[in-house]
Design an enzyme around this catalytic site. Structure first.
Site, PDB file in Angstrom:
ATOM      1  N   THR A   1       0.841  -1.203   0.000  1.00 25.24           N
ATOM      2  CA  THR A   1       0.000   0.000   0.000  1.00 25.24           C
ATOM      3  C   THR A   1       0.874   1.250   0.000  1.00 25.24           C
ATOM      4  OG1 THR A   1      -1.684  -1.249   1.143  1.00 25.24           O
ATOM      5  CG2 THR A   1      -1.938   1.131   1.147  1.00 25.24           C
TER       6      THR A   1
ATOM      7  N   ARG B   1      -2.412   5.216   7.163  1.00 22.88           N
ATOM      8  CA  ARG B   1      -2.767   3.889   7.707  1.00 22.88           C
ATOM      9  C   ARG B   1      -2.596   3.951   9.216  1.00 22.88           C
ATOM     10  NH1 ARG B   1      -0.843  -1.929   5.595  1.00 22.88           N
ATOM     11  NH2 ARG B   1      -2.474  -1.351   4.133  1.00 22.88           N
TER      12      ARG B   1
HETATM   13  C1  NCD Z   1      -3.959  -5.885   3.464  1.00 19.31           C
HETATM   14  C2  NCD Z   1      -4.156  -4.948   4.638  1.00 19.31           C
HETATM   15  O1  NCD Z   1      -3.226  -4.232   5.024  1.00 19.31           O
HETATM   16  O2  NCD Z   1      -5.277  -4.952   5.143  1.00 19.31           O
HETATM   17  N1  NCD Z   1      -2.761  -5.668   2.792  1.00 19.31           N
HETATM   18  C3  NCD Z   1      -2.726  -4.721   1.812  1.00 19.31           C
HETATM   19  O3  NCD Z   1      -2.978  -3.567   2.049  1.00 19.31           O
HETATM   20  N2  NCD Z   1      -2.498  -5.141   0.561  1.00 19.31           N
HETATM   21  C4  NCD Z   1      -4.186  -7.308   3.792  1.00 19.31           C
HETATM   22  C5  NCD Z   1      -3.396  -7.935   4.917  1.00 19.31           C
HETATM   23  O4  NCD Z   1      -2.554  -7.299   5.551  1.00 19.31           O
HETATM   24  O5  NCD Z   1      -3.630  -9.122   5.131  1.00 19.31           O
END
Ligand code: NCD
Length: 306
Positions: free
Chosen positions: A52, A101
């Site tokens: 991400t 995040r």
């Molecule tokens: C996901 C997340 O961070 O929720 N990963 C991501 O962003 N591609 C899935 C995960 O961490 O399992």
């Protein structure tokens, strides 16, 4: 200022437009290489991430913009006790758009309420992950040529998996979607999503703990990792982590035109012998994440290619 905290902050028409832009970026990347010239994206990552964060950063660079930020709460003033609201107000002085995040559900929403620049939720706790959903929708539409009339199975940690919550919420607005929820009893989809999304929108769904039984009827299989970091007990995690392991052998009973998605990172839930199967789309899905984030950044900054 427009932010994207929940996938429902975007209408179906807006999502269609983002997908169209992403497809155009894939076809004509040069056209977009200076669109964000002089603009800055701040990536505020209070929780681990590879795809991400890097795809947001790559997206901004490929639009000709700049990136600043942190990838670890430990290196930010959060360790000194600064609130999300204050951090956001500071970052407003330095950047044009924020991707955040956070392990706490709702933190990006708080940020957006304290921001004059757009905030994009890059995953908040076990809650939402709208840009992963845009990535998933772009991948499904490129692979299947449509976002309606298919059966999708969600397998693994449907309780804590924020990507699952957001994608189900998004798909409930399309027609002819059938949802198969595959999980152990302990990791079932939260009842608020069943009630507020599936039942409310009249979406056909079934629940099972048996992947093999439902695999032959699926057009899309969305595998997920058991979300270790959300468990209160390590023992419980260890007991549940290998509930499902997709292998080349198991896939023999699946449709020829199945597509297998996974937001990644994978742990054990997809055996590496599946990677060479043409139905495995998860690495292409990760690539698509960059293109759809480019489209979203442009949209939120109100910028267009010439
Ligand atoms: C996901 C997340 O961070 O929720 N990963 C991501 O962003 N591609 C899935 C995960 O961490 O399992």
């Amino acid at each position: 200022m427009r932010s994207v905290i929940n996938i429902l902050d975007l209408s179906v028409e807006e999502i269609d437009a983002l997908i169209a832009t992403a497809n155009d970026i894939i076809a004509n990347p040069k056209k977009y290489s200076e669109v964000c010239h002089g603009k800055k994206l701040a990536t505020l990552f209070f929780e681990p991430s590879t795809r991400t964060r890097l795809s947001f950063e790559a997206a901004m660079y490929e639009l000709g913009g700049h990136v600043l930020g942190f990838s670890d709460a430990g290196s930010s003033s959060a360790t000194k006790g600064e609130s999300v609201a204050d951090t956001t107000k500071m970052v407003n002085c330095y950047a044009d758009i924020i991707a955040m995040r956070h392990p706490k559900e709702g933190a990006p929403l708080v940020a957006s309420m304290n921001s004059k620049i757009p905030v994009i939720n890059a995953g908040d706790g076990g809650h939402n992950h709208p840009t992963q959903t845009l990535t998933d929708l772009l991948t499904i539409s490129r692979k299947k040529g449509k976002l309606s009339d298919f059966t999708i199975g969600f397998c693994g940690d449907l309780k804590f998996g924020r990507t699952v919550h957001s994608l189900i919420t998004a798909l409930a607005r399309y027609t002819g979607i059938k949802i198969v929820l595959i999980s152990p009893d302990e990791l079932k989809l939260p009842s608020y999503i069943k009630k507020d999304v599936l039942v409310k929108q009249g979406i056909e769904y079934v629940q099972t703990d048996n992947l093999e039984e439902v695999l032959p009827e699926l057009d899309v299989l969305y595998m997920t990792r058991v979300q270790k970091e959300r468990f209160l007990s390590e023992e419980e995690y260890i007991r549940l982590r290998d509930s499902y392991i997709l292998t080349a052998e198991k896939l023999k009973i699946a449709k020829e035109d199945l597509i297998i998605l996974h937001p990644l990172p994978r742990v054990n839930e997809i055996s590496v012998d599946v990677d060479d199967d043409p139905r495995a789309c998860y690495f292409e899905q990760a690539l698509n994440g960059k293109f759809i984030r480019m489209a979203l950044i442009m949209e939120l900054l109100g910028l267009k290619a010439e």
